[in-house]
Design a protein around this motif. Structure first.
Motif, PDB file in Angstrom:
ATOM      1  N   GLN A 690       0.843  -1.193   0.000  1.00  0.00           N
ATOM      2  CA  GLN A 690       0.000   0.000   0.000  1.00  0.00           C
ATOM      3  C   GLN A 690       0.882   1.249   0.000  1.00  0.00           C
ATOM      4  OE1 GLN A 690      -3.345  -0.202  -0.266  1.00  0.00           O
ATOM      5  NE2 GLN A 690      -3.117  -2.442  -0.320  1.00  0.00           N
ATOM      6  N   LEU A 691       0.721   2.086  -1.016  1.00  0.00           N
ATOM      7  CA  LEU A 691       1.500   3.319  -1.123  1.00  0.00           C
ATOM      8  C   LEU A 691       0.676   4.507  -0.649  1.00  0.00           C
ATOM      9  CD1 LEU A 691       3.156   2.753  -4.613  1.00  0.00           C
ATOM     10  CD2 LEU A 691       4.158   2.362  -2.376  1.00  0.00           C
ATOM     11  N   ALA A 738       8.812   4.297   0.111  1.00  0.00           N
ATOM     12  CA  ALA A 738       9.183   3.627  -1.132  1.00  0.00           C
ATOM     13  C   ALA A 738      10.295   4.382  -1.848  1.00  0.00           C
ATOM     14  CB  ALA A 738       7.971   3.483  -2.038  1.00  0.00           C
ATOM     15  N   THR A 739      10.204   5.717  -1.843  1.00  0.00           N
ATOM     16  CA  THR A 739      11.233   6.535  -2.490  1.00  0.00           C
ATOM     17  C   THR A 739      12.586   6.335  -1.830  1.00  0.00           C
ATOM     18  OG1 THR A 739       9.541   8.174  -3.034  1.00  0.00           O
ATOM     19  CG2 THR A 739      11.832   8.867  -3.209  1.00  0.00           C
ATOM     20  N   MET A 740      12.597   6.249  -0.499  1.00  0.00           N
ATOM     21  CA  MET A 740      13.849   6.022   0.215  1.00  0.00           C
ATOM     22  C   MET A 740      14.443   4.664  -0.154  1.00  0.00           C
ATOM     23  SD  MET A 740      15.861   7.572   2.273  1.00  0.00           S
ATOM     24  CE  MET A 740      17.407   7.129   3.075  1.00  0.00           C
ATOM     25  N   GLN A 741      13.592   3.665  -0.279  1.00  0.00           N
ATOM     26  CA  GLN A 741      14.070   2.332  -0.643  1.00  0.00           C
ATOM     27  C   GLN A 741      14.651   2.328  -2.057  1.00  0.00           C
ATOM     28  OE1 GLN A 741      11.229  -0.758   0.164  1.00  0.00           O
ATOM     29  NE2 GLN A 741      12.433  -2.351  -0.816  1.00  0.00           N
ATOM     30  N   ILE A 742      14.028   3.062  -2.968  1.00  0.00           N
ATOM     31  CA  ILE A 742      14.512   3.148  -4.347  1.00  0.00           C
ATOM     32  C   ILE A 742      15.900   3.798  -4.374  1.00  0.00           C
ATOM     33  CG2 ILE A 742      14.132   4.328  -6.556  1.00  0.00           C
ATOM     34  CD1 ILE A 742      11.078   3.983  -5.926  1.00  0.00           C
ATOM     35  N   GLU A 820       7.110   2.724 -11.021  1.00  0.00           N
ATOM     36  CA  GLU A 820       5.938   2.741 -11.899  1.00  0.00           C
ATOM     37  C   GLU A 820       4.643   2.792 -11.102  1.00  0.00           C
ATOM     38  OE1 GLU A 820       6.494  -0.674 -14.370  1.00  0.00           O
ATOM     39  OE2 GLU A 820       7.901   0.356 -15.728  1.00  0.00           O
ATOM     40  N   ALA A 821       4.632   2.198  -9.887  1.00  0.00           N
ATOM     41  CA  ALA A 821       3.439   2.275  -9.038  1.00  0.00           C
ATOM     42  C   ALA A 821       3.178   3.702  -8.573  1.00  0.00           C
ATOM     43  CB  ALA A 821       3.595   1.351  -7.826  1.00  0.00           C
TER      44      ALA A 821
END
Length: 846
Positions: A690-691, A738-742, A820-821
């Motif tokens: 879930q984002l 999610a951005t931090m993980q990327i 992409e999500a």
């Protein structure tokens, strides 16, 4: 520190049990056996448990542990006089020595095991031991001894009626004959084994037999037949889904292409084989594939690439500890150095090979190494040293009975003595060399004649098959012609029927015409009579008129009959025409129905093909996952368990315990990273992630990620640079976590794959309502082939981490799905040799 590390290990290990059911079962069995060993009241029970535990360690490649348990079992068995246990222990000890290349020790233990088993009369165990002894002799190149023991084992299995084992032994006997270049005998035994496997419909062994038959054809120069058989074997193995066997077939096909001089095709198949072995994590087979690719490069004169592959194979074999193949790898490297003219390097590795062969007491291997060293010294002009090693090589070649090695030594000695001015000795050795060479040439000529004879017989069989095929084609053509003639006859009959009906109508019309002509003739005759006898005409006027009226009535009735017949014929033909039209319409309707059904079937087949492709993709991903679990979790878990056992048994003390705990933490972190990546991928694909899209300044996350990786970067003397070129427009709409993980993944990769002493540039930019993050390294770059699979799941690229770091092949796939999500884009720009730049674009906040 210790308790935290152990708790972390236990947590990860328990989580991995569902992923690694087989490993879990083996662990449970091992624990149970240890309890039996510790609590057993009788030595017999304890010995059996130790032997079973030794086998279990062997299965998971823990050879040191396998040897220890087998040796302990031997001691307890000898103490209690448990003869079966002594024999089993010797057999397990021999297995380990055989794997390590210690053939003398292996033979000694197998022989002791055989004596006891023969005394006990245990036929299955006797046959198994004879087979193992034959395997050792075969590995040493002692073909006569190998054949003797394989044949004895075969007889025992024949007495027991064990068909399957008989087939396996026929297969092994074929291997030995093949090694002796006795191709007819090899094919005979392979074919017998193949028949047994075919009767039992044992697909895997059928494929193995076909594979060996193909190898014989290849060595005979029957390349077309070899390729045909190898591709047949490959198709069976692909249907079975056995990746390791598929890799063997690919290698063998590459070998045939190499013999044909088709190096491009050979490389293609060998590289495919290597890729499969790397996924499976089969280290020994990876080394074999690397060696074979090195052989191809060396035959092309591409010595640097050959050395690269030989060296990779050597490192793997050194890690496995198999001395015999380590020596062979060193010899291959030495030969390549010699071809390059690097004689000092060649001598160094050949001496290393020689020392290993001497430790193994492998006389054939020693002879080969001595010959190579003598040849290098001769090329350096050091003839005294060359003589010393060539003379040793000659003595060993004589004792071993390998005439090819003896020929090489005689030639080397002749050249050395001639260079030293000792022409009499040079001539003597030259004569011996020529005589041996001639005998080998004669033997080769006989073998070649046999090969040509076999080739002629094969060609003759092919011609017979072609003739039979031609006759069959002619028969089929004759049948088709007969069917066509029959159809034509039916059509002719129908035409004849129509012609008959037309002829009948024509005859009726002709009869009417004749009747009318006859009446006209009668009229003319009567007119003539009237002219000559007008008086009589007047008298018979009434009678003539009556006759005329009757005649006219008869003509009218004849015409009416003819007309009726014509109308009836037309109606009959019309009925036939309508019937034909109705039949044609029915046929057209049936054809339309069949076409509709064909379209439906085609659509169903297309859907089935699509579903099959999806299933194949899923199956491939499942195999990849199991390969990763088996390769990337099994070894670390084994390492952690080993450290834990050492601590638990108080073998380590003081600082050693702290060091072991540190290793446990490192290995556990590696496993935790893999499990975390697998969970992330599962969440992404199942829709469970879930984002939460929020607006935030990405600059702070970029700086945090760079700071996080400064320590590993400093360890490799890598400098991280950051520049913000976004002009204050760095607010994005995305999920912050999610951005931090990327960012972590991309910066981590840049550090992993950058060589020591290089730079990494991280830039923040903005344009067209997008915020762009660029991570540029100065690594080796990404090849076009790797670029195609860059963001794929479980992708294993040719580039390797430069500091021994670990990579799961999942990170970039997770990055792509996450970006992409969040309605963003990610891609890579790279040129081989000039580094790579990974670019992420995320939408700006509204």
């Amino acid at each position: 520190m210790k308790s935290c590390a152990l708790l972390l290990f236990l947590g990860v290990w328990l989580f991995c049990i569902p992923l690694c059911a087989q490993t879990g079962n083996q662990t449970a069995v091992a624990d149970s056996l240890r309890r039996v060993i510790a609590t057993a009241k009788h030595d017999t029970t304890r010995v059996n448990a130790m032997i079973e535990l030794s086998w279990l360690c062997w299965d998971v490649s823990r050879f040191d542990s396998s040897l220890v348990y087998a040796q302990q079992a031997q001691k307890f068995a000898e103490r209690s006089g448990f003869r079966k246990g002594i024999a089993d222990a010797h057999s397990n000890i021999a297995n380990v020595y055989w794997f390590w290349g210690k053939y003398a020790d292996a033979l000694d233990n197998y022989t002791q095991s055989l004596r006891i088993r023969e005394a006990l009369g245990n036929k299955p165990a006797i046959a198994s031991t004879l087979n193992n002894i034959a395997n050792v002799y075969s590995r040493q190149g002692k073909n006569a001894e190998a054949l003797e023991h394989y044949t004895k084992s075969l007889k025992v299995h024949e007495e027991m009626g064990n068909i399957v084992q008989m087939a396996h032994l026929l297969y092994n006997i074929g291997v030995v004959y093949n090694q002796q270049d006795k191709y007819s005998q090899a094919l005979e035994n392979y074919t017998k084994a193949l028949r047994i496997y075919e009767e039992r419909n044992d697909k895997e062994d059928i494929a193995n037999s076909l594979n060996n038959i193909g190898n014989v054809y290849n060595r005979q120069g029957r390349y077309s037949e070899a390729l045909e058989v190898h591709f047949k074997s490959l198709r069976i193995r692909e249907a079975l889904g056995n990746k390791a066997s598929i890799a063997y077939s690919l290698n063998n096909i590459g070998n045939v292409y190499t013999e044909q001089g088709k190096n491009s095709e050979a490389l293609e198949f060998c590289i495919k084989s290597l890729q499969i072995q790397e996924v499976l994590g089969n280290k020994e087979e990876i080394a074999s594939s690397l060696t074979f690719i090195g052989d191809i490069y060396r035959s092309q004169g591409r010595y640097s690439e050959a050395l690269e592959h030989y060296t990779k194979a050597l490192r793997i074999r050194e890690a496995l500890g198999n001395k015999a193949v380590i020596a062979r790898s060193l010899s291959e490297i030495g030969n390549t150095y010699r071809l390059q003219g690097k004689y000092n390097e060649a001598l160094e590795v050949q001496f290393r090979s020689l020392r290993i062969q001497e430790a193994l007491n492998n006389r054939l291997g020693i002879s080969v190494a001595l010959n190579e060293i003598g040849q290098i010294y001769r090329l350096q002009g050091k003839f005294d040293d060359a003589l010393s090693y060539s003379l040793r090589a000659l003595r060993l070649a004589d004792s071993v009975g390998v005439r090819e090695r003896k020929k090489e030594a005689l030639e080397a000695l002749s050249i050395c003595y001639d260079s030293l001015g000792q022409h009499k000795k040079a001539l003597d050795y030259h004569r011996q060399y020529v005589a041996l060479k001639d005998s080998l040439v004669n033997a080769e000529s006989l073998e070649k004649t046999a090969k040509l004879s076999e080739g002629y017989e094969a060609e003759k069989r092919e011609q017979q098959i072609a003739l039979l095929s031609k006759e069959k084609s002619l028969q089929e053509s004759e049948l088709a012609r007969a069917a066509t003639e029959q159809k034509a006859q039916v059509q002719s009959i129908l035409l004849l029927r129509n012609e008959k009906q037309v002829q009948e109508l024509t005859l009726q019309q002709q009869e009417a015409a004749l009747t009318e002509a006859h009446l006209r003739e009668e009229s003319n005759r009567e007119a003539l009579t009237l002219t000559t006898a007008q008086s009589e005409l007047q008298k018979a006027e009434l009678a003539r008129r009556t006759a005329e009226l009757a005649r006219r009535n008869a003509v009218q009735w004849s015409l009416a009959a003819i007309l009726a017949a014509v109308v009836a014929g037309a109606l009959w033909l019309g009925a036939l025409y309508r019937q034909k039209n109705a039949a044609n319409r029915a046929i057209l309707q049936q054809q339309a129905l069949l076409e509709d059904q064909a379209v439906e079937i085609q659509q169903a087949n297309m859907e089935l093909h699509r579903q099959n492709e999806e299933l194949m993709t899923l199956d491939s991903e499942k195999n990849e996952l199991m390969g990763i679990v088996a390769h990337d979790l099994k070894n670390p878990i084994g390492a952690v368990r080993s450290y834990a056992e050492l601590i638990e048994n108080k073998i380590l003390t003081g600082g050693e315990v702290l060091s072991a705990s540190g290793h446990i933490v490192q290995v556990s972190e590696r496993m935790l990273e893999l499990v975390k990546n697998l969970l992330d991928m599962n969440h992404l694909e199942s829709g469970g992630l879930q984002l939460t899209m929020v607006s935030f300044d990405i600059e702070s996350l970029v700086e945090a990620s760079i700071y996080q990786y400064r320590v590993p970067a400093d360890a490799k003397n890598i400098t991280l640079h950051f520049s913000n070129e976004a002009n204050g427009e760095s607010i994005v709409s995305a999920d912050e976590q999610a951005t931090m993980q990327i960012l972590d993944n991309l910066v981590s990769n840049a550090v992993k794959y950058s060589p020591h002493g290089k730079n990494i540039f991280v830039r923040l930019k903005s344009s067209n309502k997008k915020v762009r993050v660029e991570i540029q390294d100065e690594g080796p770059g990404i090849s076009p082939d790797d670029m195609k699979k860059l963001f794929g799941k479980f992708a294993r690229l040719s580039a390797q981490p430069t500091g021994g770091e670990h990579s799961t092949g999942l990170g970039l796939s997770i990055v792509k799905k996450m970006v992409e999500a969040m309605n963003g884009y990610v891609w890579c720009e790279s040129e081989v040799g000039k580094g790579a730049t990974f670019i992420v674009e995320l939408p700006t906040a509204p």
